[in-house]
Design a protein around this motif. Sequence first.
Motif, PDB file in Angstrom:
ATOM      1  N   GLU A 178      -0.236  -9.183   1.370  1.00  0.00           N
ATOM      2  CA  GLU A 178      -0.603  -7.931   2.021  1.00  0.00           C
ATOM      3  C   GLU A 178      -2.114  -7.753   1.995  1.00  0.00           C
ATOM      4  O   GLU A 178      -2.754  -7.818   0.936  1.00  0.00           O
TER       5      GLU A 178
ATOM      6  N   ILE B  71      -4.891  -4.768  -0.235  1.00  0.00           N
ATOM      7  CA  ILE B  71      -4.217  -4.148  -1.366  1.00  0.00           C
ATOM      8  C   ILE B  71      -5.172  -3.923  -2.526  1.00  0.00           C
ATOM      9  O   ILE B  71      -5.033  -2.959  -3.286  1.00  0.00           O
TER      10      ILE B  71
ATOM     11  N   SER C 152       0.824  -1.208   0.000  1.00  0.00           N
ATOM     12  CA  SER C 152       0.000   0.000   0.000  1.00  0.00           C
ATOM     13  C   SER C 152       0.858   1.258   0.000  1.00  0.00           C
ATOM     14  O   SER C 152       0.491   2.275  -0.592  1.00  0.00           O
TER      15      SER C 152
ATOM     16  N   GLY D 248       1.477  -7.574  -4.376  1.00  0.00           N
ATOM     17  CA  GLY D 248       0.852  -7.520  -3.060  1.00  0.00           C
ATOM     18  C   GLY D 248       0.099  -8.787  -2.716  1.00  0.00           C
ATOM     19  O   GLY D 248       0.120  -9.256  -1.565  1.00  0.00           O
TER      20      GLY D 248
END
Length: 225
Positions: free
Chosen positions: A81, A84, A1, A76
Amino acid sequence: SRVVLNVSNAVVIVIPLVSLVATSQSIVRARTTGLLELVLSQPCKRSDWLLAAVGSRLVVIAGPLVVLLFATLAAGLVTGEAGILPVVTRSLVVVVVLAWAFVCIGFLLSSLARTTERATVYALVAWLGAAVLHDLGLIGVLLKWRLEPAVVFLIAAINPVESSRLAILSGIDPDLSVLGPVGFWLSTTLGQGSSLAIGVGWPLVVGAVSVALAKRALDRSDLVG
């Protein structure tokens, strides 16, 4: 991000410049070189040529950014993550809409310019006004007068670059704490949804009005310079 945020912040400054430079000479150069007269000697309307030119420039300018953001999304997802996808989606929409606005502004400037040199000057002045002078003017106003957060937001959001930046920031930091009192007012009064709607809707309107004015100027101008 964080990568998406940094890329998006850089893009909202670079995209207007690239869009204006790539489009500001399109109509005036086609007129002075005789290309416009040649194309319109075929069964083709001026509006058809203009829309095709706008669409092709938009694809060329926004295409690499779309690929870059999708690559970031893939990275990502591979690294696991969380969250994202909404960030990339928001950034993608905002960036494409911002490119649309300044591509149309570039064609409007090109339709008004009489020479390629003037078109280049118009493009640079427009970019400086949107990316630099607007911020400096807003800072100067805030240093001299104490304005309500709503007024500050209105002055900032008039600029498509600022409205796009606010739309991206609201997706990364819902509280918009980096903007101080204005950010608090935005987060409590407008929220993420309204910030995104303004960041997308206003550049769309600016682009639509600009291309309509460019079409009107093109229809009323001569085919050769």
